[in-house]
Scaffold this active site. Structure first.
Site, mmCIF file in Angstrom:
data_model
loop_
_atom_site.group_PDB
_atom_site.id
_atom_site.type_symbol
_atom_site.label_atom_id
_atom_site.label_comp_id
_atom_site.label_asym_id
_atom_site.label_seq_id
_atom_site.Cartn_x
_atom_site.Cartn_y
_atom_site.Cartn_z
ATOM 1 N N LEU A 153 0.866 -1.173 0.000
ATOM 2 C CA LEU A 153 0.000 0.000 0.000
ATOM 3 C C LEU A 153 0.905 1.226 0.000
ATOM 4 C CD1 LEU A 153 -2.695 -0.890 2.729
ATOM 5 C CD2 LEU A 153 -2.981 -0.970 0.240
ATOM 6 N N ASP A 154 0.449 2.307 -0.629
ATOM 7 C CA ASP A 154 1.221 3.544 -0.607
ATOM 8 C C ASP A 154 1.412 4.011 0.833
ATOM 9 O OD1 ASP A 154 1.315 3.557 -3.350
ATOM 10 O OD2 ASP A 154 -0.286 5.049 -3.599
ATOM 11 N N LYS A 155 2.455 4.780 1.050
ATOM 12 C CA LYS A 155 2.789 5.278 2.387
ATOM 13 C C LYS A 155 1.605 5.974 3.041
ATOM 14 C CE LYS A 155 6.013 8.410 4.744
ATOM 15 N NZ LYS A 155 7.155 9.336 4.584
#
Length: 319
Positions: A148-150
């Protein structure tokens, strides 16, 4: 794990590594790349080809899949200095211990907090997986199944067995996992449902942050958007990606003309200014639901991650 000799810094002695369930099914070359940090791939393949690496005293192929009980001989070889490990922030460890959505002896699913990368890297001291290994030192195998993106929160799967990791990777490569996200889009979106079927291309310019754009030369990408609620200047949607491209939902939302609120790469700066005035600065993207067959038992799992309090508060204030 191999150990350095005392009189020759960065030089390993001949090592004999016994394969446990943590590495069962892993290819020999991948194991060596993990153990021999900083050693060029060409060097690793050369020592295998020359017979310096052996399995159960016999010559072996780089693609050989390891089984429990195999004894791998690793010759003396120079490796990179290990970087100093900085402990994970106490807040992150508290979140990970608190926000477990599902766990058994094969997998762990957490409600990932926003603001933390899934793994450490350039400019990052630690990530989710490093923090998990820190608070679970007794676990011999913990590996990310997906990313998942940050700034994205929500459902994140970690494998606790290599067999589970292999099966889940197969699910993600095909259509074995159903995913849905909650996203708050800028502006009032007039449609109730639409499938965005636009190819996505990653930027090849390494001097700037990774960017993705709709481009005919890109990879096929498809996202279903369903409108859930209309607000004064925003729209809550459920986004279900059929493919798993980098930044897919964010770029497809921007292509619709309704970028996700507080998206610093693809967003609408004018709309975002209004939300920032109210103290809201975080990307409103949350991996809310996952549905897949358990990689060992085959049982159908339906996992839901509650919306973080800051996102829920924003929605409550919009009503």
């Amino acid at each position: 794990m191999p150990m350095k000799t005392e009189d020759t810094p960065n030089i390993l002695k001949v090592q004999f590594v016994e394969i446990t369930d943590a590495h069962e099914g892993q290819r020999l070359d991948n194991l060596l790349m993990k153990l021999l940090k900083g050693v060029p791939k060409s060097r690793i393949y050369r020592i295998i080809r020359k017979g310096e690496v052996r399995i159960n005293k016999g010559r072996c192929d780089a693609k050989r899949k390891l089984v429990i009980g195999d004894i791998v001989r690793i010759p003396p070889i120079r490796v990179a200095e290990e970087k100093e490990h900085l402990p994970a922030p106490a807040y992150l460890k508290k979140c990970l211990e608190r926000d477990i959505l599902f766990e058994d002896n094969a997998i762990l699913v957490i409600n990932k907090p926003a603001g933390f990368a899934v793994h450490g890297g350039t400019g990052l001291n630690t990530g989710i997986i490093e923090a998990l290994r820190e608070i679970r030192p007794e676990s011999h195998f913990l590996e990310l199944v997906h990313r998942l993106d940050k700034e994205t929160s929500g459902c994140l799967i970690i494998a606790k067995k290599r067999s589970a990791l292999r099966t889940l990777h197969e699910y993600f490569r095909g259509d074995g996992v159903r995913k849905s996200y909650l996203a708050l889009l800028g502006g009032r979106w007039g449609k109730e449902k639409i499938i965005v079927d636009q190819p996505l291309l990653k930027s090849t310019n390494q001097s700037i942050e990774r960017m993705v754009k709709v481009n005919a030369a890109g990879k096929a990408s498809k996202t279903l958007f369903k409108r859930l609620s209309l607000f004064q200047n925003a729209t809550l949607v459920e986004a279900s990606p059929y493919t798993g491209r980098t930044h897919q939902i964010r770029v497809h939302a921007a292509w619709l003309g309704h970028a996700i609120i507080a998206d610093d790469r693809y967003g609408n700066s004018e709309i975002d200014k209004e939300f920032k005035k109210r103290g809201y600065k975080r990307l409103f993207l949350h991996a809310q639901k996952l549905q897949f067959a358990h990689p060992i038992s085959g049982e159908l799992l339906k996992i839901v991650a509650p919306l973080p309090s800051d996102l829920q508060t924003l929605l409550d204030n919009e009503k």
